[in-house]
Motif scaffolding. Sequence first.
Motif, PDB file in Angstrom:
ATOM      1  N   VAL A 171       0.925  -1.180  -0.071  1.00  0.00           N
ATOM      2  CA  VAL A 171       0.019   0.032  -0.120  1.00  0.00           C
ATOM      3  C   VAL A 171       0.851   1.207  -0.088  1.00  0.00           C
ATOM      4  O   VAL A 171       0.087   2.435  -0.024  1.00  0.00           O
ATOM      5  N   VAL A 172       2.099   1.125   0.037  1.00  0.00           N
ATOM      6  CA  VAL A 172       3.156   2.276   0.036  1.00  0.00           C
ATOM      7  C   VAL A 172       2.822   2.937  -1.336  1.00  0.00           C
ATOM      8  O   VAL A 172       3.206   2.334  -2.287  1.00  0.00           O
ATOM      9  N   GLN A 173       2.619   4.320  -1.237  1.00  0.00           N
ATOM     10  CA  GLN A 173       2.436   5.136  -2.607  1.00  0.00           C
ATOM     11  C   GLN A 173       3.466   6.293  -2.340  1.00  0.00           C
ATOM     12  O   GLN A 173       3.920   6.657  -1.437  1.00  0.00           O
ATOM     13  N   THR A 174       3.694   6.649  -3.732  1.00  0.00           N
ATOM     14  CA  THR A 174       4.630   7.968  -3.692  1.00  0.00           C
ATOM     15  C   THR A 174       3.884   8.891  -4.887  1.00  0.00           C
ATOM     16  O   THR A 174       3.441   8.423  -5.843  1.00  0.00           O
ATOM     17  N   THR A 175       3.850  10.335  -4.785  1.00  0.00           N
ATOM     18  CA  THR A 175       3.719  10.996  -5.519  1.00  0.00           C
ATOM     19  C   THR A 175       4.757  11.440  -6.652  1.00  0.00           C
ATOM     20  O   THR A 175       4.680  12.113  -7.627  1.00  0.00           O
ATOM     21  N   ASP A 176       6.030  11.009  -6.482  1.00  0.00           N
ATOM     22  CA  ASP A 176       7.167  10.967  -7.454  1.00  0.00           C
ATOM     23  C   ASP A 176       7.017  10.350  -8.635  1.00  0.00           C
ATOM     24  O   ASP A 176       6.436   9.352  -8.690  1.00  0.00           O
ATOM     25  N   GLY A 177       7.629  10.972  -9.956  1.00  0.00           N
ATOM     26  CA  GLY A 177       7.556  10.381 -10.970  1.00  0.00           C
ATOM     27  C   GLY A 177       5.991  10.430 -11.777  1.00  0.00           C
ATOM     28  O   GLY A 177       4.961  11.032 -11.383  1.00  0.00           O
ATOM     29  N   THR A 178       6.265   9.797 -12.979  1.00  0.00           N
ATOM     30  CA  THR A 178       4.965   9.578 -13.858  1.00  0.00           C
ATOM     31  C   THR A 178       3.800   8.756 -13.227  1.00  0.00           C
ATOM     32  O   THR A 178       4.195   7.952 -12.678  1.00  0.00           O
ATOM     33  N   HIS A 179       2.738   9.493 -13.268  1.00  0.00           N
ATOM     34  CA  HIS A 179       1.542   8.915 -12.667  1.00  0.00           C
ATOM     35  C   HIS A 179       1.329   7.284 -13.188  1.00  0.00           C
ATOM     36  O   HIS A 179       1.447   7.150 -14.297  1.00  0.00           O
ATOM     37  N   TRP A 180       0.831   6.463 -12.193  1.00  0.00           N
ATOM     38  CA  TRP A 180       0.843   5.132 -12.505  1.00  0.00           C
ATOM     39  C   TRP A 180      -0.232   4.711 -13.605  1.00  0.00           C
ATOM     40  O   TRP A 180       0.014   3.634 -14.283  1.00  0.00           O
ATOM     41  N   LEU A 181      -1.157   5.621 -14.075  1.00  0.00           N
ATOM     42  CA  LEU A 181      -2.200   5.183 -14.963  1.00  0.00           C
ATOM     43  C   LEU A 181      -1.379   5.279 -16.473  1.00  0.00           C
ATOM     44  O   LEU A 181      -1.946   4.793 -17.429  1.00  0.00           O
ATOM     45  N   ILE A 182      -0.071   5.730 -16.478  1.00  0.00           N
ATOM     46  CA  ILE A 182       0.596   5.294 -17.787  1.00  0.00           C
ATOM     47  C   ILE A 182       0.642   3.835 -18.044  1.00  0.00           C
ATOM     48  O   ILE A 182       1.041   3.582 -19.123  1.00  0.00           O
ATOM     49  N   LEU A 183       0.367   3.077 -16.882  1.00  0.00           N
ATOM     50  CA  LEU A 183       0.525   1.687 -17.287  1.00  0.00           C
ATOM     51  C   LEU A 183      -0.524   1.222 -18.358  1.00  0.00           C
ATOM     52  O   LEU A 183      -0.207   0.141 -18.955  1.00  0.00           O
ATOM     53  N   VAL A 184      -1.652   1.735 -18.602  1.00  0.00           N
ATOM     54  CA  VAL A 184      -2.724   1.318 -19.218  1.00  0.00           C
ATOM     55  C   VAL A 184      -1.921   1.514 -20.728  1.00  0.00           C
ATOM     56  O   VAL A 184      -2.025   0.427 -21.646  1.00  0.00           O
ATOM     57  N   PRO A 185      -1.534   2.592 -21.415  1.00  0.00           N
ATOM     58  CA  PRO A 185      -1.101   2.495 -22.587  1.00  0.00           C
ATOM     59  C   PRO A 185       0.321   1.824 -22.856  1.00  0.00           C
ATOM     60  O   PRO A 185       0.641   1.133 -23.708  1.00  0.00           O
ATOM     61  N   LEU A 186       1.140   2.158 -21.645  1.00  0.00           N
ATOM     62  CA  LEU A 186       2.433   1.134 -21.701  1.00  0.00           C
ATOM     63  C   LEU A 186       2.181  -0.363 -21.844  1.00  0.00           C
ATOM     64  O   LEU A 186       2.896  -0.922 -22.620  1.00  0.00           O
ATOM     65  N   SER A 187       1.386  -0.711 -21.022  1.00  0.00           N
ATOM     66  CA  SER A 187       1.352  -2.161 -20.852  1.00  0.00           C
ATOM     67  C   SER A 187       0.504  -2.837 -22.187  1.00  0.00           C
ATOM     68  O   SER A 187       0.936  -3.668 -22.730  1.00  0.00           O
ATOM     69  N   PHE A 188      -0.755  -2.003 -22.487  1.00  0.00           N
ATOM     70  CA  PHE A 188      -1.306  -2.579 -23.799  1.00  0.00           C
ATOM     71  C   PHE A 188      -0.515  -2.517 -25.075  1.00  0.00           C
ATOM     72  O   PHE A 188      -0.420  -3.373 -25.928  1.00  0.00           O
ATOM     73  N   LEU A 189       0.231  -1.412 -25.177  1.00  0.00           N
ATOM     74  CA  LEU A 189       1.128  -1.153 -26.349  1.00  0.00           C
ATOM     75  C   LEU A 189       2.147  -2.270 -26.247  1.00  0.00           C
ATOM     76  O   LEU A 189       2.580  -2.776 -27.257  1.00  0.00           O
ATOM     77  N   GLY A 190       2.830  -2.574 -25.039  1.00  0.00           N
ATOM     78  CA  GLY A 190       3.816  -3.388 -25.155  1.00  0.00           C
ATOM     79  C   GLY A 190       3.528  -4.963 -25.277  1.00  0.00           C
ATOM     80  O   GLY A 190       4.173  -5.645 -26.265  1.00  0.00           O
ATOM     81  N   ALA A 191       2.260  -5.262 -24.823  1.00  0.00           N
ATOM     82  CA  ALA A 191       1.491  -6.572 -25.199  1.00  0.00           C
ATOM     83  C   ALA A 191       1.442  -6.739 -26.730  1.00  0.00           C
ATOM     84  O   ALA A 191       1.634  -7.621 -27.114  1.00  0.00           O
ATOM     85  N   PHE A 192       0.762  -5.846 -27.064  1.00  0.00           N
ATOM     86  CA  PHE A 192       0.478  -5.669 -28.645  1.00  0.00           C
ATOM     87  C   PHE A 192       1.784  -5.878 -29.514  1.00  0.00           C
ATOM     88  O   PHE A 192       1.810  -6.877 -30.540  1.00  0.00           O
ATOM     89  N   VAL A 193       2.593  -5.026 -29.198  1.00  0.00           N
ATOM     90  CA  VAL A 193       3.995  -5.254 -30.081  1.00  0.00           C
ATOM     91  C   VAL A 193       4.589  -6.486 -29.803  1.00  0.00           C
ATOM     92  O   VAL A 193       5.106  -7.111 -30.750  1.00  0.00           O
ATOM     93  N   ALA A 194       4.742  -7.175 -28.500  1.00  0.00           N
ATOM     94  CA  ALA A 194       5.177  -8.558 -28.225  1.00  0.00           C
ATOM     95  C   ALA A 194       4.388  -9.728 -28.951  1.00  0.00           C
ATOM     96  O   ALA A 194       5.238 -10.352 -29.452  1.00  0.00           O
ATOM     97  N   THR A 195       3.139  -9.277 -28.768  1.00  0.00           N
ATOM     98  CA  THR A 195       2.316 -10.295 -29.659  1.00  0.00           C
ATOM     99  C   THR A 195       2.524 -10.330 -31.120  1.00  0.00           C
ATOM    100  O   THR A 195       2.946 -11.423 -31.657  1.00  0.00           O
ATOM    101  N   LYS A 196       2.607  -9.379 -31.742  1.00  0.00           N
ATOM    102  CA  LYS A 196       3.251  -9.244 -33.228  1.00  0.00           C
ATOM    103  C   LYS A 196       4.669  -9.831 -33.566  1.00  0.00           C
ATOM    104  O   LYS A 196       4.758 -10.366 -34.641  1.00  0.00           O
TER     105      LYS A 196
END
Length: 343
Positions: A171-196
């Motif tokens: 549950v430890v969180q931090t406000t430093d760095g890019t917001h964690w919601l960046i996981l949505v485009p990063l994860s889906f893009l990464g999965a798409f490219v890796a699948t291709k």
Amino acid sequence: MLNRLLLFVMAACLGTLFLKMELPIPYLLGGIFAAVACKIAGSPVTWPKNWRELGLLVAGYGIGRNFTADTWEKMTHQTFGVLEATLIAVAVAVLIAWWTARHTSANLISCVMGIMPGGLTQMMLMSEDDPRADANVVVVMQTLRLVGVIVAVPFLVIHGLGAQVMQNSAVVQTTDGTHWLILVPLSFLGAFVATKLKVPTPRLLGPILATAAGSYFWGSLQPVPGLLMMLAQVSIGLYMGVMLDPKKLSATKELMPYIFSGIVLMIGISVVVAWSLSERYGFSLVTAFLAMAPGGIAEMCLAGMSMGEDVSIILTYQLVRLLFLNICVPLGITMYFKNKSLD
């Protein structure tokens, strides 16, 4: 749907209990134990693969964000250690496969595919495509190897190596760095490219590599909320537990002593190699052991996260071994058994 909801609640409760017991990856273990308990009791439980893959996207982001410019520098200075650990793991697996094939009715190609650490998905697919391999043997060996290591390693690192679980790590969180919601485009893009690109286990490796690249070039990325990581771990664990089929286990019971003795041997040698790596490169014995342990990359990295270990080191060693096992080992198996008979 009700059965799945009840199964999830059971897994979450078990995970909370394991957390109180200070076990690493408690919710993943909770998912495995909940599913296995239901299957042993005769309940026809299932867990959708796409739910597991959503969990892998979250876990992949959580693991990949630990890869930084400093990680790359460490990896370049530890090239020999990474290759040494990988080759030792493969050599031990081949030795166990040879011994198992010699003393059971299973043939060598099935045993090699069944015991290779970190290659569960690739080995299962290969066994289905190769008529010389017994897919049932491969599935049972790979599943028991993975589940056995994931269950055994947490107990060993806590009670044998003196590691401690960070109770608030989820549950430890931090406000430093890019917001964690960046996981949505990063994860889906990464999965798409890796699948291709036909990368092995694309739903996991794609997000890991995409997030690692983001972390390397953009700087720190926020961790995901603890609740979301808990949901991801439970989903992954439930899918793994559901894969265990009591009927298949019964059909291959002669293999059991060799599978479990092989797991013990792999873990024992992993401890020895981990001690050598720890002495040579200066990171903790627990970090070295999780980097060397013959489990899955997601499970070992998540265990490291829960204990505050150096996840970047664990990721580096596990990732190199995973790529080697999924690229070089299948080629080696194909070449060696090319002219072998079905016997």
